[in-house]
Scaffold this active site. Structure first.
Site, PDB file in Angstrom:
ATOM      1  N   VAL A   1       0.888  -1.153   0.000  1.00 56.35           N
ATOM      2  CA  VAL A   1       0.000   0.000   0.000  1.00 56.35           C
ATOM      3  C   VAL A   1       0.926   1.203   0.000  1.00 56.35           C
ATOM      4  O   VAL A   1       1.627   1.465   0.975  1.00 56.35           O
ATOM      5  CB  VAL A   1      -0.913   0.031   1.240  1.00 56.35           C
ATOM      6  N   GLU A   2       0.957   1.918  -1.109  1.00 49.79           N
ATOM      7  CA  GLU A   2       1.880   3.048  -1.252  1.00 49.79           C
ATOM      8  C   GLU A   2       1.123   4.353  -1.059  1.00 49.79           C
ATOM      9  O   GLU A   2       0.087   4.584  -1.661  1.00 49.79           O
ATOM     10  CB  GLU A   2       2.542   3.018  -2.630  1.00 49.79           C
ATOM     11  N   GLY A   3       1.682   5.215  -0.201  1.00 52.69           N
ATOM     12  CA  GLY A   3       1.021   6.462   0.141  1.00 52.69           C
ATOM     13  C   GLY A   3       0.237   6.328   1.429  1.00 52.69           C
ATOM     14  O   GLY A   3      -0.991   6.188   1.422  1.00 52.69           O
TER      15      GLY A   3
END
Length: 489
Positions: A82-84
């Protein structure tokens, strides 16, 4: 005449295919059951448009969110992070991960300067690596400022590499190239000479949602998010909780889409045909660049030109299992870099002790041409190459890997890559053309996300946005969505 056209077309197909029967017409056929396709179908359902059909080419939903078993571990061969996270806005995927209580770990890159290995063996001195990272930060700060200025002044885009040349800081040494790869290729899966400056610097994902990245390591798989969304609007079996909704059809490989103002007819590889008023195409842009799906009539030139200019990148996470650990473990050792003379040669390594304690597993990431090269050789050849790199780093006496897992996203005809990357030469004008519908055929997927192409949250948001455009058409008669730069008919 429009109705006669479609009925005539259907009759031709029936006469030519004696075993084919066409379904009765539905409102929408959604092609693809990945994150964007499932989210689009859910959005339609919530708007009261429930007579849809989802056609999925594989035997599962989830698309490029895909888990598998490797040496007793449930691992992700596709999307993994999960990026951000932890920014000023809530990433919808992070919100969903928390609600589902997905097992995840914040990736720790802070000490990577102390974990860079030379191709001759051993670590770079920490002071040397720190200086190289400082130069890389200066280079990145310059390119970000330049991008902001060029966008503000509406100047033409350039590549990230061109911006590096402008500040006279082009990486050339193995150490500098490895850090440059870590900065750009590891995120975009393509090198700076290809990647757009203005559309990636600064990156909206991190600017809006935060700079943290969380690695998903849950037995349910990252794909459980897609199943969670699907269960909210598709019926499930009372006994198994498996999706039993007749509106979801698996193993349906779409090969033709015939469209007119009267509707669409979709033909699958098994000879089946399906009719609808509209189609929502959620396959990857890599697939749209191939001949897997044939459109009749051909998509207009403006659409093809936009699709063909965008890039489908390849990002390969290779897993290796060992009889015991020979690499450093503990705080500050999760990631390490190998600086080969050949840029991008088995460069980014991750030890899995945090995510899978006691597993004795390493993950190495390769991208782009190296991914394509590796996909075309045997796993044994790849293992031999990876072992040679590891022995350069840790010495000749380390054990051989017991097992290896090499995903092949580029070779898979249903994906043709891992995620999209914004290349130099594609303006917002042309990107709007990628997103724009063609008659009754709508398009969705991470590659159509206005700000977040290439990311899971981009796929999620694009499914909602594209479906809402279709809802506006069906319910309000607004079938000409307004995009900046969309070509006028």
């Amino acid at each position: 005449m429009e109705g006669l056209e479609v009925r005539g077309l259907l009759l031709v197909w029936i006469l030519g295919l004696s075993f084919v029967t066409a379904t009765s017409a539905t409102s929408v056929i959604v092609i693809g059951a990945g994150m964007s396709g499932i989210t689009a179908a859910k959005t339609l359902s919530e708007a009261g448009i429930k007579d849809f059909l989802i056609l999925e080419a594989t035997n599962r939903i989830g698309g490029r969110m895909c888990k598998t078993t490797f040496q007793g571990l449930n691992v992700e061969i596709g999307a993994n992070w999960v990026e951000g996270v932890n920014g000023k806005q809530m990433n919808p995927i992070w919100d969903l991960a928390q609600k589902l209580k997905l097992r995840n770990f914040q990736s720790d890159y802070d000490n990577v300067t102390a974990n860079i290995y030379t191709h001759h063996g051993g670590l770079y001195p920490h002071a040397v690596a720190t200086v190289a990272f400082d130069v890389a930060d200066e280079r990145s700060n310059y390119t970000t400022a330049l991008s902001t200025s060029m966008s503000r002044n509406k100047e033409e885009d350039i590549s990230i590499l061109a911006s590096q040349r402008l500040c006279n800081k082009v990486p050339t040494s193995p150490l500098d190239m490895a850090i440059d790869y870590y900065t750009y290729d590891y995120e975009f899966a393509e090198p700076p000479r290809i990647t757009s400056l203005q559309n990636t610097e600064p990156l909206p994902t991190f600017a809006n949602f935060g700079e943290d990245l969380n690695f998903v390591a849950d037995t349910r798989g990252y794909e459980s998010m897609v199943y969670h969304i699907a269960h909210q609007f598709l019926t499930t079996s009372k006994h198994t909780a498996n999706i039993s909704d007749p509106r979801l059809l698996l193993n349906k490989v779409v090969r033709e889409i015939r469209y007119s103002r009267s509707g669409v007819i979709v033909k699958t590889e098994d000879g089946s045909m399906y009719r609808a008023k509209y189609a929502m195409v959620s396959v990857s842009i890599g697939v749209l660049q191939t001949n897997l799906i044939k459109f009749h009539p051909d998509l207009p030139h403006w659409k093809l030109l936009a699709l063909y200019q965008f890039n489908m990148a390849v990002y390969t996470k290779i897993l290796l299992k060992f009889p015991y650990k020979f690499w450093p473990t503990g705080p500050g050792t999760e990631f390490f870099i190998y600086a080969d003379e050949k840029r991008g040669y088995y460069p980014i390594w991750q030890q899995m002790e945090n995510n899978y304690p006691g597993s004795n597993v390493l993950l190495v990431t390769v991208t782009d041409d190296e991914s394509r090269r590796i996909e075309q050789q045997s796993d044994e050849e790849t293992k031999a190459e990876a072992m040679e790199v590891l022995r350069n780093m840790f010495g000749k006496n380390i054990p051989d890997a017991k097992a290896i897992l090499v995903p092949r996203w580029w070779s898979n005809r249903f994906y043709k890559g891992s995620f999209s990357n914004w290349p130099i030469g594609v303006s917002r004008f042309e990107y709007d053309q990628i997103r724009a519908p063609v008659g009754n055929v709508y398009f969705t997927g991470e590659h159509t996300s206005e700000h977040y192409n290439g990311y899971v949250h981009g796929a999620y948001l694009s499914g909602i946005d594209s479906a809402q455009m279709l809802v506006d058409c069906i319910k309000k008669g607004n079938c000409e969505p307004k995009f900046e730069g969309r070509p006028k008919k």
